[in-house]
Design an enzyme around this catalytic site. Structure first.
Site, PDB file in Angstrom:
ATOM      1  N   ASP A   1       4.611  -4.749  10.024  1.00 11.54           N
ATOM      2  CA  ASP A   1       3.652  -4.032   9.209  1.00 11.54           C
ATOM      3  C   ASP A   1       3.061  -2.937  10.098  1.00 11.54           C
ATOM      4  O   ASP A   1       3.047  -3.071  11.325  1.00 11.54           O
ATOM      5  CB  ASP A   1       2.562  -5.003   8.744  1.00 11.54           C
TER       6      ASP A   1
ATOM      7  N   ASP B   1      -0.298  -0.823   9.573  1.00  7.88           N
ATOM      8  CA  ASP B   1      -1.748  -0.803   9.762  1.00  7.88           C
ATOM      9  C   ASP B   1      -2.310  -2.190  10.020  1.00  7.88           C
ATOM     10  O   ASP B   1      -2.113  -3.112   9.236  1.00  7.88           O
ATOM     11  CB  ASP B   1      -2.419  -0.183   8.536  1.00  7.88           C
TER      12      ASP B   1
ATOM     13  N   CYS C   1       8.607  -2.728  -4.712  1.00  4.85           N
ATOM     14  CA  CYS C   1       8.610  -2.535  -3.261  1.00  4.85           C
ATOM     15  C   CYS C   1       7.286  -2.929  -2.610  1.00  4.85           C
ATOM     16  O   CYS C   1       7.278  -3.373  -1.467  1.00  4.85           O
ATOM     17  CB  CYS C   1       8.975  -1.098  -2.907  1.00  4.85           C
ATOM     18  N   ARG C   2       6.186  -2.788  -3.289  1.00  7.44           N
ATOM     19  CA  ARG C   2       4.875  -3.023  -2.689  1.00  7.44           C
ATOM     20  C   ARG C   2       4.702  -4.484  -2.286  1.00  7.44           C
ATOM     21  O   ARG C   2       4.834  -5.389  -3.093  1.00  7.44           O
ATOM     22  CB  ARG C   2       3.788  -2.619  -3.682  1.00  7.44           C
ATOM     23  N   LYS C   3       4.379  -4.701  -1.017  1.00  7.17           N
ATOM     24  CA  LYS C   3       4.090  -6.054  -0.566  1.00  7.17           C
ATOM     25  C   LYS C   3       2.905  -6.584  -1.368  1.00  7.17           C
ATOM     26  O   LYS C   3       1.952  -5.846  -1.575  1.00  7.17           O
ATOM     27  CB  LYS C   3       3.771  -6.059   0.938  1.00  7.17           C
TER      28      LYS C   3
ATOM     29  N   ASP D   1      -6.003  -0.221  12.063  1.00 14.38           N
ATOM     30  CA  ASP D   1      -6.103   0.121  10.647  1.00 14.38           C
ATOM     31  C   ASP D   1      -7.233   1.114  10.419  1.00 14.38           C
ATOM     32  O   ASP D   1      -8.404   0.786  10.571  1.00 14.38           O
ATOM     33  CB  ASP D   1      -6.326  -1.137   9.812  1.00 14.38           C
TER      34      ASP D   1
ATOM     35  N   CYS E   1       6.066   2.015   0.799  1.00 16.26           N
ATOM     36  CA  CYS E   1       5.783   1.995  -0.637  1.00 16.26           C
ATOM     37  C   CYS E   1       4.599   2.917  -0.904  1.00 16.26           C
ATOM     38  O   CYS E   1       3.491   2.641  -0.433  1.00 16.26           O
ATOM     39  CB  CYS E   1       5.453   0.579  -1.114  1.00 16.26           C
TER      40      CYS E   1
ATOM     41  N   TYR F   1      -6.397   4.608   4.690  1.00  9.63           N
ATOM     42  CA  TYR F   1      -5.825   5.840   4.129  1.00  9.63           C
ATOM     43  C   TYR F   1      -5.694   6.942   5.181  1.00  9.63           C
ATOM     44  O   TYR F   1      -5.975   8.103   4.919  1.00  9.63           O
ATOM     45  CB  TYR F   1      -6.646   6.314   2.925  1.00  9.63           C
TER      46      TYR F   1
END
Length: 174
Positions: free
Chosen positions: A4, A6, A91-93, A12, A81, A15
């Site tokens: 992963d 961020d 696709c989005r986890k 993190d 994604c 955005y």
């Protein structure tokens, strides 16, 4: 091995579209270097809903990716994604799409792949794809996610060591 972005590879910044704000997580450089030393392909699987929300452009997401590559070395695959939580994409986890797409592009069986992330959605995506999930908790990780994780590690380097199982470099895909 898939990471992963961020909260796992880099700090993190919600955005984030500014490459100057990219900072590697502690042990990230050593962890990625250790994976590469074993001849294992490395990739990133990342939800970037800021694109769907109009907070980021794809170009900004790519600029951040390039900065991560500059700091940690080029990744073999980036699977991103751009959809929002309400878009219903595959696709989005926690859906498996990013993991499966990355594995296809790397020509690696998901069953021989480890996905390392900092939240439950990362592990759920790994599980849904048939891959191994390893949690590296951060302050953003909910206690229930930590409790539900089958495998976890204190930091990214420890997670990589767990995934590699202490084996010497062999070129096997993990």
């Amino acid at each position: 091995m898939l990471f992963d972005r961020d909260g796992t590879l880099v700090v993190d910044v919600p955005y984030n579209g500014d490459p100057a704000r990219v900072r590697p997580m502690p042990t990230a450089a050593d962890a990625v270097r250790a994976v590469r030393a074993h001849g294992v392909a490395v990739g990133v699987v990342s939800n970037q809903s800021g694109v769907a929300r109009g907070l980021l452009t794809r170009r900004q997401v790519e600029a951040v990716q390039h900065r991560v590559d500059e700091l940690l070395g080029d990744f073999d695959v980036w699977a991103v994604c751009p959809h929002g939580p309400q878009d219903g994409c595959r696709c989005r986890k926690p859906a498996p799409g990013l993991v499966l797409a990355a594995c296809r592009r790397l020509a690696v069986d998901p069953a021989r792949t480890a996905v390392i992330g900092d939240i439950g959605a990362d592990l759920a995506a790994a599980r849904a794809a048939g891959a191994r999930g390893i949690l590296v908790p951060t302050p953003a990780t909910r206690p229930a996610e930590t409790a539900a994780a089958e495998e976890s590690a204190r930091d990214l380097l420890a997670a990589v060591r767990l995934a590699l199982g202490g084996r010497p470099p062999s070129g096997a895909a993990l």
